[in-house]
Scaffold this active site. Structure first.
Site, PDB file in Angstrom:
ATOM      1  N   PHE A 116       0.803  -0.975  -0.387  1.00 37.60           N
ATOM      2  CA  PHE A 116      -0.104  -0.287   0.014  1.00 37.60           C
ATOM      3  C   PHE A 116       0.827   0.680   0.198  1.00 37.60           C
ATOM      4  CE2 PHE A 116      -4.777   1.328   0.629  1.00 37.60           C
ATOM      5  CZ  PHE A 116      -4.724  -0.539   0.721  1.00 37.60           C
ATOM      6  N   GLN A 236      -7.372  15.079   3.142  1.00 38.10           N
ATOM      7  CA  GLN A 236      -6.857  13.723   2.282  1.00 38.10           C
ATOM      8  C   GLN A 236      -7.975  13.652   0.007  1.00 38.10           C
ATOM      9  OE1 GLN A 236      -5.909   9.932   2.612  1.00 38.10           O
ATOM     10  NE2 GLN A 236      -4.107  10.811   2.981  1.00 38.10           N
ATOM     11  N   HIS A 238      -8.058  11.516  -2.102  1.00 39.55           N
ATOM     12  CA  HIS A 238      -7.023   9.910  -2.718  1.00 39.55           C
ATOM     13  C   HIS A 238      -7.424  10.018  -4.500  1.00 39.55           C
ATOM     14  CE1 HIS A 238      -7.156   6.365  -3.312  1.00 39.55           C
ATOM     15  NE2 HIS A 238      -7.859   5.702  -2.848  1.00 39.55           N
ATOM     16  N   LEU A 248     -14.481   5.450  -4.727  1.00 36.51           N
ATOM     17  CA  LEU A 248     -13.005   5.056  -4.578  1.00 36.51           C
ATOM     18  C   LEU A 248     -12.633   4.184  -5.434  1.00 36.51           C
ATOM     19  CD1 LEU A 248     -11.010   5.871  -2.979  1.00 36.51           C
ATOM     20  CD2 LEU A 248     -11.294   3.752  -1.826  1.00 36.51           C
ATOM     21  N   GLU A 251      -6.320   1.912  -3.552  1.00 39.92           N
ATOM     22  CA  GLU A 251      -5.192   1.864  -3.651  1.00 39.92           C
ATOM     23  C   GLU A 251      -4.859   0.645  -3.692  1.00 39.92           C
ATOM     24  OE1 GLU A 251      -3.340   4.837  -1.122  1.00 39.92           O
ATOM     25  OE2 GLU A 251      -1.964   2.911  -0.906  1.00 39.92           O
ATOM     26  N   ARG A 282      -0.079   9.714  -0.791  1.00 39.04           N
ATOM     27  CA  ARG A 282      -1.322   9.690  -1.516  1.00 39.04           C
ATOM     28  C   ARG A 282      -1.348  11.460  -2.083  1.00 39.04           C
ATOM     29  NH1 ARG A 282      -6.260   6.578   1.808  1.00 39.04           N
ATOM     30  NH2 ARG A 282      -5.824   4.209   0.700  1.00 39.04           N
ATOM     31  N   HIS A 348     -11.683  12.536   0.306  1.00 38.76           N
ATOM     32  CA  HIS A 348     -11.400  11.324   1.180  1.00 38.76           C
ATOM     33  C   HIS A 348     -11.727  11.204   2.088  1.00 38.76           C
ATOM     34  CE1 HIS A 348     -11.131   6.982   0.820  1.00 38.76           C
ATOM     35  NE2 HIS A 348     -10.089   7.014   1.193  1.00 38.76           N
ATOM     36  N   ARG A 390      -3.015  11.115   5.682  1.00 41.39           N
ATOM     37  CA  ARG A 390      -2.870   9.327   6.353  1.00 41.39           C
ATOM     38  C   ARG A 390      -2.438   8.848   4.948  1.00 41.39           C
ATOM     39  NH1 ARG A 390      -6.673   5.488   5.730  1.00 41.39           N
ATOM     40  NH2 ARG A 390      -8.412   7.101   4.601  1.00 41.39           N
TER      41      ARG A 390
HETATM   42  C1  LIG Z   1     -14.535   3.980   0.092  1.00 39.24           C
HETATM   43  C2  LIG Z   1     -13.625   4.515   0.966  1.00 39.24           C
HETATM   44  C3  LIG Z   1     -12.776   3.137   1.697  1.00 39.24           C
HETATM   45  C4  LIG Z   1     -12.026   3.325   2.563  1.00 39.24           C
HETATM   46  N1  LIG Z   1     -10.974   1.935   2.347  1.00 39.24           N
HETATM   47  C5  LIG Z   1     -10.652   2.686   3.060  1.00 39.24           C
HETATM   48  C6  LIG Z   1      -8.835   1.580   3.277  1.00 39.24           C
HETATM   49  O1  LIG Z   1      -8.785   0.339   3.326  1.00 39.24           O
HETATM   50  N2  LIG Z   1      -8.605   1.054   4.486  1.00 39.24           N
HETATM   51  C7  LIG Z   1      -7.995   2.099   6.202  1.00 39.24           C
HETATM   52  O2  LIG Z   1      -7.597   2.754   7.022  1.00 39.24           O
HETATM   53  N3  LIG Z   1      -9.197   3.285   5.417  1.00 39.24           N
HETATM   54  C8  LIG Z   1      -9.947   3.353   3.789  1.00 39.24           C
HETATM   55  N4  LIG Z   1     -11.291   4.105   4.382  1.00 39.24           N
HETATM   56  C9  LIG Z   1     -11.499   4.886   5.571  1.00 39.24           C
HETATM   57  C10 LIG Z   1     -12.523   4.924   6.585  1.00 39.24           C
HETATM   58  O3  LIG Z   1     -13.285   4.007   5.735  1.00 39.24           O
HETATM   59  C11 LIG Z   1     -12.871   5.498   7.752  1.00 39.24           C
HETATM   60  O4  LIG Z   1     -11.861   6.831   7.426  1.00 39.24           O
HETATM   61  C12 LIG Z   1     -13.824   5.076   8.686  1.00 39.24           C
HETATM   62  O5  LIG Z   1     -14.379   4.150   8.184  1.00 39.24           O
HETATM   63  C13 LIG Z   1     -14.713   6.004   9.128  1.00 39.24           C
HETATM   64  O6  LIG Z   1     -14.696   5.801  10.237  1.00 39.24           O
HETATM   65  P1  LIG Z   1     -15.486   5.873  11.858  1.00 39.24           P
HETATM   66  O7  LIG Z   1     -15.620   4.748  13.002  1.00 39.24           O
HETATM   67  O8  LIG Z   1     -14.970   6.785  11.881  1.00 39.24           O
HETATM   68  O9  LIG Z   1     -17.192   6.353  10.910  1.00 39.24           O
HETATM   69  P2  LIG Z   1     -17.952   6.124  10.296  1.00 39.24           P
HETATM   70  O10 LIG Z   1     -17.836   4.501   9.459  1.00 39.24           O
HETATM   71  O11 LIG Z   1     -17.989   6.578   8.751  1.00 39.24           O
HETATM   72  O12 LIG Z   1     -19.151   5.934  10.537  1.00 39.24           O
HETATM   73  C14 LIG Z   1     -20.241   7.660  10.843  1.00 39.24           C
HETATM   74  C15 LIG Z   1     -21.568   6.739  12.172  1.00 39.24           C
HETATM   75  O13 LIG Z   1     -21.249   7.598  12.996  1.00 39.24           O
HETATM   76  C16 LIG Z   1     -22.722   8.069  13.258  1.00 39.24           C
HETATM   77  N5  LIG Z   1     -23.578   9.104  12.780  1.00 39.24           N
HETATM   78  C17 LIG Z   1     -22.820  10.385  12.183  1.00 39.24           C
HETATM   79  N6  LIG Z   1     -23.835  11.458  12.147  1.00 39.24           N
HETATM   80  C18 LIG Z   1     -24.154  11.524  13.720  1.00 39.24           C
HETATM   81  C19 LIG Z   1     -25.454  11.515  14.279  1.00 39.24           C
HETATM   82  N7  LIG Z   1     -25.059  13.042  14.215  1.00 39.24           N
HETATM   83  N8  LIG Z   1     -26.137  11.520  14.980  1.00 39.24           N
HETATM   84  C20 LIG Z   1     -25.737   9.792  15.483  1.00 39.24           C
HETATM   85  N9  LIG Z   1     -25.012   9.344  14.662  1.00 39.24           N
HETATM   86  C21 LIG Z   1     -24.447   9.821  13.168  1.00 39.24           C
HETATM   87  C22 LIG Z   1     -23.461   7.113  11.198  1.00 39.24           C
HETATM   88  O14 LIG Z   1     -25.154   6.872  11.463  1.00 39.24           O
HETATM   89  C23 LIG Z   1     -22.497   5.768  11.344  1.00 39.24           C
HETATM   90  O15 LIG Z   1     -22.835   5.199  11.813  1.00 39.24           O
HETATM   91  C24 LIG Z   1     -12.055   4.541   3.752  1.00 39.24           C
HETATM   92  C25 LIG Z   1     -12.977   5.008   3.318  1.00 39.24           C
HETATM   93  C26 LIG Z   1     -14.086   5.008   2.210  1.00 39.24           C
HETATM   94  C27 LIG Z   1     -14.849   6.107   2.110  1.00 39.24           C
END
Ligand SMILES: Cc1cc2nc3c(=O)[nH]c(=O)nc-3n(C[C@H](O)[C@H](O)[C@H](O)COP(=O)(O)OP(=O)(O)OC[C@H]3O[C@@H](n4cnc5c(N)ncnc54)[C@H](O)[C@@H]3O)c2cc1C
Length: 577
Positions: A116, A236, A238, A248, A251, A282, A348, A390
């Site tokens: 990666f 960031q 991507h 997306l 990578e 990135r 991203h 990142r």
């Molecule tokens: C397409 C894509 C691919 C990715 N691939 C990778 C990868 O391969 N490797 C890597 O390390 N990272 C990757 N990332 C980044 C990573 O996935 C995210 O940064 C990470 O999943 C964020 O997780 P989180 O737990 O912070 O929030 P999220 O998984 O975004 O969850 C947010 C939560 O908050 C809740 N929420 C939001 N606002 C409110 C509110 N007002 N009230 C109540 N609930 C709320 C939502 O319901 C949800 O449950 C990727 C991101 C994307 C978009």
């Protein structure tokens, strides 16, 4: 209206929230509030992998991972936190495996790992295989595994409850106020500890990999409660989003050997990053793509380049990148086995966010003064392990490492203190009044129109390359939009599943976050990581080796404060790939 009481409340059911809830629930009563059904959280969209120096495929060490992360961060990441991230990554990935996460395997049955961007052997010598994966559905598997564990551990879930405000009194967080989407009711959740794990805010931009729901709610709520946000200028892009759509393409495609090509068919990354080439970090790759396009070498003169995986062969693509193959066939009608994919940088990931310490406690200043009982983890938080940029796979690690630490800490904290009474009884009413104002608004402005204008401003002026002039223009236009936001009306006046109303609330959050981002970017007069100022092209360690804290004051104006970068093992050096 109802009143609920728990020891610990976690807002958000992505990887960070679920890991925290799992740990908190082992010794304290714990509830998760999520505006989405938990397994629809964006973590489920993460494709490529989770980074940990397991050394299953080739030699690796957490110190190498630490060095890569610091260099990737352009020396802005806090090295004490990065050390925690890289050391604990190993053990947390094995913990996930023991919970039942179906990782891909090596022939001997160990967790398989792939290359990666920015992850190297022996301090930058050559790429190393560090990303643990479950095909290109790694995040999906993490989310499902953690959700099952939470259910097993009797975590209470409030699905489709949207949190609108926190209850913070005299530096102590005592709960939050939530809107029940199914009924339109507003409820008070009273707790000893609250964690915000609400994810990112890619929806500030028009071309993004992020889901529709990523509207920065947790960060915007903090701003409005006088809690600062850290390093908001670092967002960031991507390198490989599907042209125009932003969806997306992991990578992992380049990790498996895919390469970027311009209109001349050249593998142009060789010029920008002679050692790591397509696997440079990135920010470097996204800038290279923009420069190629600017110099007229976009495909057919358009604003995209090709991601070529045709030499990988059908078997690798179908087995290791099945989701990607599916996306490309569905959205573009082309076959990645025989045709290159049109890609452009896509908004991203937020490196900045709510400032925390390594136990996920929210802190408000350079002296690390905590808000008692308030925690943040995951993309919404800034601990800061990603600094100015990142590395791929490091977000998933961040979620589970700091989710786990935060969950443990909040339960221990809750077990030590008594529930603090809520003094201000009008909070719920103020939230209700605010919704009433939106519902009764008769102005001409429409949410969708304002959102589109904001996304265009951010895309034009606050993306990969920035200038002082462009950023000032963005700040001015965002202020106009905020003014117009006062005159919006929502069409649906009902109580049940009123998405119109929630979108209006979310737009308010996005506008606040966009403004904080543009202001922070205007303020930082240097180039570092993902923040590339054409008028200040050099990194300036003398003046800017520090974190930005932006805070909203009561009159709505903003002020800046700074926090030193923690440097332990690796001194800032020139960054070349
Ligand atoms: C397409 C894509 C691919 C990715 N691939 C990778 C990868 O391969 N490797 C890597 O390390 N990272 C990757 N990332 C980044 C990573 O996935 C995210 O940064 C990470 O999943 C964020 O997780 P989180 O737990 O912070 O929030 P999220 O998984 O975004 O969850 C947010 C939560 O908050 C809740 N929420 C939001 N606002 C409110 C509110 N007002 N009230 C109540 N609930 C709320 C939502 O319901 C949800 O449950 C990727 C991101 C994307 C978009």
């Amino acid at each position: 209206m109802a009143y609920f009481q728990y020891d610990c409340i976690v807002v958000g059911a992505g990887g960070a929230g679920l890991m925290a809830a799992l740990y908190a629930s082992r010794s304290a009563s714990t509830a998760v509030l999520s505006k989405l059904y938990p397994t629809r959280s964006h973590t489920g969209a993460a494709q490529g992998g989770i980074g940990a120096a397991l050394g299953n495929v080739e030699e690796d060490h957490w110190e190498w991972h630490m060095y890569d992360t610091i260099k990737g961060s352009d020396y802005l990441g806090d090295q004490d936190a990065i050390e925690v991230l890289c050391r604990e990554a190993i053990d947390v990935v094995i913990e996930l495996e023991h919970m039942g996460l179906p990782f891909d395997r090596t022939p001997e049955g160990k967790i398989a790992q792939r290359n990666f961007g920015g992850h190297t052997r022996n301090y930058g010598e050559a790429p190393v295989k560090r990303a643990c994966h479950a095909a290109d559905r790694t995040g999906h598997m993490i989310l499902q595994t953690l959700y099952q564990q939470c259910i097993k551990n009797h975590v209470t879930f409030f699905d489709e409850f949207q949190v609108l405000d926190l209850i913070v009194e005299d530096g102590v967080c005592k709960g939050c106020i939530a809107y029940e989407i199914a009924t339109g009711e507003i409820h008070t959740f009273h707790a000893k500890a609250v964690m915000l794990a609400t994810g990112g805010w890619g929806k500030c931009w028009s071309v993004t990999s992020n889901a529709f729901t990523l509207t920065g709610d947790g960060a915007a709520i903090c701003l409005r409660n006088g809690i600062p946000l850290e390093d908001m200028e670092f967002y960031q892009f991507h390198p490989t989003g599907i042209y125009k759509l932003g969806i997306l393409i992991t990578e992992g495609v380049r990790g498996e050997g895919g390469v970027l090509r311009n209109n001349l068919g050249e593998r142009f990354m060789e010029r920008y990053a002679p050692t790591l080439k397509d696997l440079a970090s990135r920010d470097v790759v996204s800038r290279a793509i923009y420069l190629e396009i600017r110099e007229g070498r976009g495909i057919d003169g358009k604003e995209y380049v090709h991601l070529d995986a045709t030499h990988l062969g059908r078997e690798v693509i179908e087995k290791k990148l099945p989701e990607i193959a599916d996306f490309v066939r569905t959205y573009l009608g082309l076959d990645p086995v025989t045709q290159p994919m049109p890609v452009q940088p896509t908004a991203h990931y937020a490196m900045g966010g709510i400032p925390t310490d390594v136990d996920a406690r929210v802190i408000v200043d350079a002296q690390n003064t905590p808000v008692y009982g308030l925690y943040a983890a995951g993309e919404v938080a800034c601990v800061s392990v990603h600094g100015a940029n990142r590395l791929g796979t490091n977000s998933l690690v961040d979620l589970v490492v700091f989710g786990r630490r935060g969950g443990r800490h909040m339960a221990a904290f809750a077990n030590e203190i008594d529930l603090q009474p809520i003094q201000d009884r009008d909070r719920e009413k103020r939230v209700r009044d605010q919704l009433e104002r939106l519902l009764s608004g008769t102005g001409k402005e429409k949410v969708a129109t304002l959102r589109k204008e904001m996304q265009k401003i951010m895309m034009d002026n606050v993306s990969v390359f920035r200038t002082g002039e462009g950023l000032q223009e963005a700040v001015d236009k965002l202020r106009e939009l905020k003014e117009r936001y006062q005159h919006i009306s929502v069409e649906d006046k009902g109580k049940q599943f009123n998405q119109d109303l929630m979108e209006a609330v979310e737009l308010g959050n996005l506008l606040d976050i966009a403004e904080a981002t543009a202001l922070s970017a205007l303020n930082r007069t240097e180039s570092r990581g993902a923040h590339s100022r054409e008028d200040y092209p050099e990194r300036d360690d003398k003046n800017w080796l520090k974190h930005t804290l932006i805070r909203r004051q009561e009159d709505g104006s903003y002020c800046f404060d700074y926090k030193p970068v923690v440097i332990t093992k690796f001194q800032p050096a020139e960054r070349k790939y």
